[in-house]
Motif scaffolding. Sequence first.
Motif, PDB file in Angstrom:
ATOM      1  N   PHE A 112       4.619  60.373   4.513  1.00 21.78           N
ATOM      2  CA  PHE A 112       5.808  59.746   5.087  1.00 21.78           C
ATOM      3  C   PHE A 112       5.976  60.241   6.522  1.00 21.78           C
ATOM      4  CE2 PHE A 112       6.434  59.765   0.541  1.00 21.78           C
ATOM      5  CZ  PHE A 112       6.986  58.519   0.273  1.00 21.78           C
ATOM      6  N   THR A 113       6.433  59.353   7.391  1.00 20.26           N
ATOM      7  CA  THR A 113       6.676  59.742   8.774  1.00 20.26           C
ATOM      8  C   THR A 113       7.701  58.797   9.391  1.00 20.26           C
ATOM      9  OG1 THR A 113       5.626  60.267  10.912  1.00 20.26           O
ATOM     10  CG2 THR A 113       4.823  58.316   9.764  1.00 20.26           C
ATOM     11  N   GLY A 114       8.279  59.216  10.501  1.00 18.30           N
ATOM     12  CA  GLY A 114       9.190  58.366  11.269  1.00 18.30           C
ATOM     13  C   GLY A 114       8.529  57.991  12.577  1.00 18.30           C
ATOM     14  N   THR A 115       8.741  56.769  13.045  1.00 21.98           N
ATOM     15  CA  THR A 115       8.041  56.287  14.230  1.00 21.98           C
ATOM     16  C   THR A 115       9.000  55.903  15.352  1.00 21.98           C
ATOM     17  OG1 THR A 115       7.964  54.070  13.222  1.00 21.98           O
ATOM     18  CG2 THR A 115       6.044  55.489  12.915  1.00 21.98           C
ATOM     19  N   ALA A 116       8.405  55.667  16.530  1.00 24.56           N
ATOM     20  CA  ALA A 116       9.193  55.412  17.735  1.00 24.56           C
ATOM     21  C   ALA A 116       9.945  54.090  17.689  1.00 24.56           C
ATOM     22  CB  ALA A 116       8.281  55.452  18.961  1.00 24.56           C
ATOM     23  N   ASP A 117       9.573  53.192  16.774  1.00 23.61           N
ATOM     24  CA  ASP A 117      10.296  51.928  16.644  1.00 23.61           C
ATOM     25  C   ASP A 117      11.381  52.014  15.568  1.00 23.61           C
ATOM     26  OD1 ASP A 117       8.570  52.105  14.537  1.00 23.61           O
ATOM     27  OD2 ASP A 117       7.598  50.166  14.842  1.00 23.61           O
ATOM     28  N   GLY A 118      11.796  53.235  15.252  1.00 23.34           N
ATOM     29  CA  GLY A 118      12.941  53.434  14.373  1.00 23.34           C
ATOM     30  C   GLY A 118      12.667  53.337  12.894  1.00 23.34           C
ATOM     31  N   LYS A 119      11.404  53.229  12.499  1.00 21.58           N
ATOM     32  CA  LYS A 119      11.072  53.040  11.093  1.00 21.58           C
ATOM     33  C   LYS A 119      10.750  54.353  10.391  1.00 21.58           C
ATOM     34  CE  LYS A 119       8.993  48.476  11.932  1.00 21.58           C
ATOM     35  NZ  LYS A 119       7.721  47.708  11.899  1.00 21.58           N
ATOM     36  N   ILE A 120      11.036  54.391   9.104  1.00 26.04           N
ATOM     37  CA  ILE A 120      10.555  55.439   8.219  1.00 26.04           C
ATOM     38  C   ILE A 120       9.497  54.778   7.350  1.00 26.04           C
ATOM     39  CG2 ILE A 120      11.159  57.060   6.389  1.00 26.04           C
ATOM     40  CD1 ILE A 120      14.083  56.854   7.634  1.00 26.04           C
ATOM     41  N   ILE A 121       8.272  55.234   7.449  1.00 22.60           N
ATOM     42  CA  ILE A 121       7.179  54.547   6.779  1.00 22.60           C
ATOM     43  C   ILE A 121       6.478  55.459   5.786  1.00 22.60           C
ATOM     44  CG2 ILE A 121       6.810  53.055   8.784  1.00 22.60           C
ATOM     45  CD1 ILE A 121       4.315  54.676   9.422  1.00 22.60           C
ATOM     46  N   LYS A 122       5.803  54.827   4.847  1.00 21.57           N
ATOM     47  CA  LYS A 122       4.955  55.580   3.924  1.00 21.57           C
ATOM     48  C   LYS A 122       3.537  55.037   4.020  1.00 21.57           C
ATOM     49  CE  LYS A 122       5.547  53.009  -0.458  1.00 21.57           C
ATOM     50  NZ  LYS A 122       5.942  53.145  -1.872  1.00 21.57           N
ATOM     51  N   ILE A 123       2.590  55.936   3.800  1.00 23.18           N
ATOM     52  CA  ILE A 123       1.180  55.563   3.839  1.00 23.18           C
ATOM     53  C   ILE A 123       0.586  55.931   2.486  1.00 23.18           C
ATOM     54  CG2 ILE A 123      -0.996  55.827   5.065  1.00 23.18           C
ATOM     55  CD1 ILE A 123       0.608  56.874   7.458  1.00 23.18           C
ATOM     56  N   GLU A 124       0.249  54.901   1.731  1.00 19.91           N
ATOM     57  CA  GLU A 124      -0.279  55.102   0.379  1.00 19.91           C
ATOM     58  C   GLU A 124      -1.586  54.341   0.242  1.00 19.91           C
ATOM     59  OE1 GLU A 124       1.322  54.985  -4.252  1.00 19.91           O
ATOM     60  OE2 GLU A 124       2.417  53.911  -2.680  1.00 19.91           O
ATOM     61  N   ASP A 125      -2.631  55.057  -0.185  1.00 22.26           N
ATOM     62  CA  ASP A 125      -3.961  54.457  -0.323  1.00 22.26           C
ATOM     63  C   ASP A 125      -4.401  53.764   0.965  1.00 22.26           C
ATOM     64  OD1 ASP A 125      -4.095  55.283  -2.991  1.00 22.26           O
ATOM     65  OD2 ASP A 125      -3.054  53.483  -3.677  1.00 22.26           O
ATOM     66  N   GLY A 126      -4.022  54.376   2.092  1.00 21.86           N
ATOM     67  CA  GLY A 126      -4.438  53.843   3.386  1.00 21.86           C
ATOM     68  C   GLY A 126      -3.591  52.701   3.910  1.00 21.86           C
ATOM     69  N   GLU A 127      -2.626  52.232   3.115  1.00 25.81           N
ATOM     70  CA  GLU A 127      -1.780  51.113   3.512  1.00 25.81           C
ATOM     71  C   GLU A 127      -0.440  51.612   4.045  1.00 25.81           C
ATOM     72  OE1 GLU A 127      -2.638  47.862   3.508  1.00 25.81           O
ATOM     73  OE2 GLU A 127      -4.663  48.492   2.875  1.00 25.81           O
ATOM     74  N   ILE A 128      -0.001  51.017   5.139  1.00 25.53           N
ATOM     75  CA  ILE A 128       1.263  51.396   5.771  1.00 25.53           C
ATOM     76  C   ILE A 128       2.367  50.437   5.342  1.00 25.53           C
ATOM     77  CG2 ILE A 128       2.490  51.626   7.963  1.00 25.53           C
ATOM     78  CD1 ILE A 128      -0.136  52.435   9.254  1.00 25.53           C
ATOM     79  N   GLN A 129       3.475  51.008   4.856  1.00 30.03           N
ATOM     80  CA  GLN A 129       4.619  50.196   4.445  1.00 30.03           C
ATOM     81  C   GLN A 129       5.893  50.781   5.043  1.00 30.03           C
ATOM     82  OE1 GLN A 129       4.770  49.502   0.115  1.00 30.03           O
ATOM     83  NE2 GLN A 129       2.691  50.339  -0.006  1.00 30.03           N
ATOM     84  N   THR A 130       6.811  49.914   5.421  1.00 26.91           N
ATOM     85  CA  THR A 130       8.105  50.367   5.928  1.00 26.91           C
ATOM     86  C   THR A 130       9.036  50.638   4.757  1.00 26.91           C
ATOM     87  OG1 THR A 130       7.873  49.084   7.969  1.00 26.91           O
ATOM     88  CG2 THR A 130      10.093  49.776   7.357  1.00 26.91           C
ATOM     89  N   VAL A 131       9.542  51.857   4.690  1.00 27.82           N
ATOM     90  CA  VAL A 131      10.470  52.247   3.626  1.00 27.82           C
ATOM     91  C   VAL A 131      11.898  51.887   4.010  1.00 27.82           C
ATOM     92  CG1 VAL A 131      11.444  54.205   2.364  1.00 27.82           C
ATOM     93  CG2 VAL A 131       8.986  54.111   2.814  1.00 27.82           C
ATOM     94  N   ALA A 132      12.284  52.248   5.235  1.00 27.79           N
ATOM     95  CA  ALA A 132      13.662  52.020   5.671  1.00 27.79           C
ATOM     96  C   ALA A 132      13.733  52.132   7.185  1.00 27.79           C
ATOM     97  CB  ALA A 132      14.594  53.049   5.018  1.00 27.79           C
ATOM     98  N   ARG A 133      14.853  51.730   7.702  1.00 28.75           N
ATOM     99  CA  ARG A 133      15.167  52.025   9.102  1.00 28.75           C
ATOM    100  C   ARG A 133      16.663  52.266   9.204  1.00 28.75           C
ATOM    101  NH1 ARG A 133      12.748  48.002  12.785  1.00 28.75           N
ATOM    102  NH2 ARG A 133      13.733  49.354  14.316  1.00 28.75           N
ATOM    103  N   ILE A 134      17.018  53.233  10.027  1.00 28.16           N
ATOM    104  CA  ILE A 134      18.413  53.644  10.138  1.00 28.16           C
ATOM    105  C   ILE A 134      19.136  52.844  11.217  1.00 28.16           C
ATOM    106  CG2 ILE A 134      19.926  55.590  10.721  1.00 28.16           C
ATOM    107  CD1 ILE A 134      17.721  57.385   9.412  1.00 28.16           C
ATOM    108  N   GLY A 135      18.455  52.594  12.319  1.00 23.65           N
ATOM    109  CA  GLY A 135      19.041  51.805  13.388  1.00 23.65           C
ATOM    110  C   GLY A 135      18.694  50.339  13.241  1.00 23.65           C
ATOM    111  N   HIS A 136      18.742  49.628  14.362  1.00 27.10           N
ATOM    112  CA  HIS A 136      18.417  48.203  14.357  1.00 27.10           C
ATOM    113  C   HIS A 136      17.823  47.817  15.705  1.00 27.10           C
ATOM    114  CE1 HIS A 136      21.985  47.375  16.884  1.00 27.10           C
ATOM    115  NE2 HIS A 136      22.607  48.266  16.107  1.00 27.10           N
ATOM    116  N   GLY A 137      17.136  46.694  15.724  1.00 26.53           N
ATOM    117  CA  GLY A 137      16.486  46.224  16.933  1.00 26.53           C
ATOM    118  C   GLY A 137      17.471  45.732  17.966  1.00 26.53           C
ATOM    119  N   PRO A 138      16.977  45.471  19.177  1.00 31.74           N
ATOM    120  CA  PRO A 138      15.560  45.532  19.568  1.00 31.74           C
ATOM    121  C   PRO A 138      15.084  46.969  19.768  1.00 31.74           C
ATOM    122  CG  PRO A 138      16.896  45.007  21.482  1.00 31.74           C
ATOM    123  CD  PRO A 138      17.839  45.025  20.302  1.00 31.74           C
ATOM    124  N   CYS A 139      13.764  47.136  19.717  1.00 32.55           N
ATOM    125  CA  CYS A 139      13.144  48.434  19.934  1.00 32.55           C
ATOM    126  C   CYS A 139      12.005  48.275  20.939  1.00 32.55           C
ATOM    127  CB  CYS A 139      12.591  49.009  18.629  1.00 32.55           C
ATOM    128  SG  CYS A 139      13.839  49.288  17.339  1.00 32.55           S
TER     129      CYS A 139
END
Length: 415
Positions: A112-139
């Motif tokens: 799990f990691t947080g990215t510069a575009d405001g997303k909290i993502i998970k990486i499972e079996d090499g696949e990246i999925q967005t779990v949540a985001r706290i803010g909102h766009g634009p980013c």
Amino acid sequence: MNEAEGLRQRRPLRPQVITEDSPAQQDKEGSAYSSKVFQVTFLTLAASLTVPLLGVTVLLDCPIDPQPISLKEPPLLTGVLEPNVKLRKAERLWENQLLGPESIANIGDVLFTGTADGKIIKIEDGEIQTVARIGHGPCGTRDDEPTCGRPLGIRVGPNNTLFVADAYYGLYEVNPGTGETKMLVSTKTLIEGQKLSFVNDLTVTRDGRKIFFTDSSSKWQRRDYLYLIMEGSDDGRLLEYDTVTKEVKVLMVGLRFPNGVQLSPAEDFVLVQETTMARIRRYYVSGLMKGGADMFVENMPGLPDNIRLSSSGGYWVAMAAVRPNPGFSLLDFLSEKPWIKRMIFKLLSQETVSKFVPKYSLVVELSETGAYKRSFHDPSGVTVPYVSEAHEHNGYLYLGSFRSPFICRLNLQHV
């Protein structure tokens, strides 16, 4: 030979007399005159440019009010700190699929990691999925950050819940399965009369009761972190949040850019990276020393960012900027020269100034007492630029970055 002929032979040579009309004299005088004209012209031009520039510089507003900071001479990069290229053995993962994975946590083999575009993502079996985001766009731009949000520190708590420190929104609990977010501490809430402007990192007790976190500044936001470093502001704090009582306490004040935090394995103290001062402070949260503080590591070879536990019982510390010795350290040179800092930031933007900071990534492992055990370098940041964290999992170091579009992975058996 008669007397007249002898006199003619002994007659001395007459010296050559150059008259006013002599070409040689004219060339000499012309050259001297041209040189004087050039000097006068150059000095006049220099003065005509310098005086207005100085005048404009004096009149220009400076975005920072730099304070003189006293730093010791950087430690010699010898012994276990000897420069090497071991970080270049790391491999880049998911390149150009994520941006600025500042901090990394894992539940099993899921990252799990947080990215510069405001997303909290998970990486499972090499696949990246967005779990949540706290803010909102634009980013995507500097001006978007406060609304987009910037998740920084991320940790796993009991029951496999995630705790996230968002620089602009505050502390959050995130359900990695459903993506549900729950606000714990809002940056809109004043804490002992002072706002939270730059929530940075956090560390959680094993029972999930206490969360210790840093607010790097009450004045500067994350997007202005270079201003924070160069100004030397001492308005950073270490805080404690109780998940049961919902109370927030201030544990330490007067910190200069408090950054990464880490509980000790015994949970008797918290380590706080003080980035501007290139050191690590220790605050005792239990035992006879509870409420006290001291120095854990002083005068580090770089500016420490995040700190995480190592499998040996020590700590991994990531640094994206070093203080070379031997060599030239821009930070040390400017530390006691606030007037130069003012001049620089009157004329140049943060983005421009950052380009003069050499790319040099350094990760060190500290023992449980703070002694250096080993170091991994990437001079010039060829493979691992802008390193922010070293997270150990299953024999690998996963290397986060506040800026790079990938995560790096280093096999510890190969170094």
